[in-house]
Scaffold this active site. Structure first.
Site, short mmCIF file in Angstrom:
data_model
loop_
_atom_site.label_atom_id
_atom_site.label_comp_id
_atom_site.label_asym_id
_atom_site.label_seq_id
_atom_site.Cartn_x
_atom_site.Cartn_y
_atom_site.Cartn_z
CE LYS A 150 1.26 1.75 4.05
NZ LYS A 150 1.79 2.35 4.51
CG ASP A 172 0.07 -0.28 8.00
OD1 ASP A 172 -0.72 0.37 8.04
OD2 ASP A 172 0.50 0.47 7.66
P1 ATP Z 1 5.22 -1.05 8.85
O1 ATP Z 1 5.20 0.53 8.80
O2 ATP Z 1 4.21 -1.45 9.39
O3 ATP Z 1 6.39 -1.62 10.29
P2 ATP Z 1 6.72 -1.68 7.49
O4 ATP Z 1 6.00 -1.50 5.84
O5 ATP Z 1 7.96 -0.16 6.86
O6 ATP Z 1 5.36 -1.67 7.86
P3 ATP Z 1 7.72 -4.03 7.07
O7 ATP Z 1 8.03 -4.49 5.58
O8 ATP Z 1 5.91 -4.78 7.35
O9 ATP Z 1 7.64 -2.79 6.99
O10 ATP Z 1 8.19 -4.51 7.55
C1 ATP Z 1 8.82 -4.09 9.47
C2 ATP Z 1 9.29 -4.88 10.20
O11 ATP Z 1 8.73 -6.74 10.61
C3 ATP Z 1 10.57 -5.59 9.83
O12 ATP Z 1 11.35 -5.23 10.67
C4 ATP Z 1 10.34 -7.15 9.65
O13 ATP Z 1 11.28 -8.17 9.45
C5 ATP Z 1 9.28 -7.56 10.25
N1 ATP Z 1 8.72 -8.37 9.95
C6 ATP Z 1 8.13 -9.96 10.53
N2 ATP Z 1 7.69 -10.34 9.20
C7 ATP Z 1 7.67 -9.93 7.89
C8 ATP Z 1 6.96 -10.07 7.51
N3 ATP Z 1 6.17 -11.30 6.81
N4 ATP Z 1 7.44 -9.34 5.60
C9 ATP Z 1 8.20 -8.41 6.07
N5 ATP Z 1 8.83 -7.97 7.54
C10 ATP Z 1 8.12 -9.01 8.15
#
Ligand code: ATP
Length: 292
Positions: free
Chosen positions: A11, A137
Site C-alpha cells: 500500500k 495496516d
Molecule cells: P510498518 O509501517 O508496519 O513497520 P513497513 O512496511 O514499514 O510496515 P515491514 O516491511 O512490514 O515494514 O517490516 C517491518 C518489520 O517487520 C521488519 O523489521 C521485519 O523484519 C518484520 N517482519 C516480520 N514479518 C515480516 C514479513 N512477513 N514481511 C516483512 N517484514 C516482516
C-alpha cells in the site's frame, strides 16, 4: 485443496496526518490508503505434521514465530481451536521496513488464504478484527483498493479505487523503524485536517491532478531531518517530467510519484535505477489480497 497462492499487495498513503496521541502509546491517524500492483507471493500448503513453518529468503525477514505471516496463522488457529499443520512460503518483492506495509500484507494474505484453504467460513469483518490485533495496516491490506483510515488506521471507510494510475517507487535502501519516527514527530506542527478532506474529494472524483497537488504526509518531517537524502530524492522525483506529485509513503523511506502514464514512469525509472537500491514502476490496484 492442498494449497493456495495469494498475492499480498503493498500500500501507499496518499495522505497521512497524526491527529491525536492515545493513552495506549499509539497515535490516532487520518490517512488515505491505496493498494498498489507491487506484491509478494504467499503460498500456503497443508502439511502432515502439526505446527506452522515459514520460509522466506529475504535476510531481513524472520522465519520464526515473530514473522507476521506466522502470527496471522497462529491467531486464526487460536480463534478456531486448531487448524492442523501448514507451511507458508513468502516470495518477497516489497522492500522491508519501507512504509509499504509488506509484513501487514503477508499477514492479510495468510488470514484470507487460510480461511479459504481450510474452509473456516470466517467473515471479512472477523478477519479484519483479528488483523487489527496483528498490526494497524493489516485491516486495510485485507480491505484493499482505496480507503480513508481513522483510529490507528483500522477504522476504514471505502473510497472508489483509482483505476490503473501509474506510479514510480524509489527506496534509497534505508530501513526505517515506524516507532522511532513517531517518537520524533513534533505533534503540534502536524495539523492539516482540512487538506485531508480536500484530497478525499479528489480521490472520490478520480482527479489525479488534484490528488497530486494535495499529497501530504506529516511523517516526512522527522524522516527527512534524520535522513536528508530521502527528502532530496522526493524533491528530484517531483520535478521529473510527467509527474503530478510525489510523497513519502507511511513512515518511509519509500517515496512514490504519481505520473502521467507508464511511459513517463519508465523514463523516470531509467533516470533513477542506478542510484537507488529499489526502483520500480507500478499502478494502483483495486485489491489488497488476491488468490491466483
Ligand atoms: P510498518 O509501517 O508496519 O513497520 P513497513 O512496511 O514499514 O510496515 P515491514 O516491511 O512490514 O515494514 O517490516 C517491518 C518489520 O517487520 C521488519 O523489521 C521485519 O523484519 C518484520 N517482519 C516480520 N514479518 C515480516 C514479513 N512477513 N514481511 C516483512 N517484514 C516482516
Amino acid at each position: 485443496m492442498q494449497d493456495i497462492r495469494v498475492r499480498a499487495h503493498a500500500k501507499i498513503n496518499l495522505y497521512l496526518d497524526v491527529v491525536g496521541k492515545r493513552e495506549d502509546g499509539y497515535h490516532n491517524l487520518e490517512t488515505i490508503f491505496h493498494s498498489i500492483g507491487l506484491h509478494d507471493d504467499v503460498i500456503i500448503r497443508k502439511q502432515e505434521t502439526k505446527g506452522i513453518t515459514v520460509h522466506c529468503e529475504h535476510p531481513a525477514v524472520p522465519c520464526d514465530s515473530s514473522n507476521l505471516a506466522h502470527r496471522a496463522a497462529q491467531c486464526l488457529s487460536d480463534e478456531v481451536g486448531g487448524i492442523g499443520g501448514i507451511t507458508i512460503d513468502i516470495c518477497k518483492r516489497i522492500p522491508v521496513a519501507a512504509g509499504l506495509a509488506g509484513g501487514s500484507a503477508n499477514a492479510a494474505a495468510v488470514l484470507h488464504g487460510v480461511n479459504q484453504l481450510f474452509e473456516l467460513g470466517l467473515t471479512q469483518d472477523l478477519l479484519m478484527h483479528l488483523g487489527s490485533q496483528l498490526g494497524a495496516d493489516v485491516p486495510f491490506c485485507l480491505h484493499g483498493g482505496a480507503a480513508l483510515g481513522l483510529g490507528i488506521g483500522e477504522r476504514l471507510t471505502r473510497l472508489p479505487a483509482l483505476s490503473d494510475i501509474s506510479l514510480l517507487l524509489l527506496n534509497p535502501g534505508i530501513e526505517v523503524s515506524t516507532a522511532s519516527v513517531f517518537k520524533k514527530l513534533n505533534f503540534s506542527l502536524t495539523k492539516r485536517k482540512q487538506a485531508g478532506i480536500i484530497i478525499k474529494t479528489y480521490v472520490e472524483k478520480s482527479d489525479v491532478v488534484g490528488i497530486g497537488e494535495n499529497l501530504y504526509n506529516c511523517l516526512e518531517m522527522p524522516v527527512f531531518s534524520e535522513y536528508p537524502e530521502v527528502g532530496v530524492l522526493k524533491d528530484e522525483l517531483s520535478t521529473q517530467a510527467g509527474c503530478y506529485g510525489a510523497l513519502m509513503s507511511g513512515s518511509g523511506a519509500t517515496v512514490f510519484a504519481i505520473v502521467y502514464n507508464r511511459d513517463a514512469a519508465h523514463r523516470s525509472e531509467s533516470h533513477f535505477k542506478s542510484r537507488v537500491s529499489f526502483c520500480t514502476s507500478t499502478v494502483t490496484s483495486p485489491v489488497g489480497v488476491y488468490v491466483y
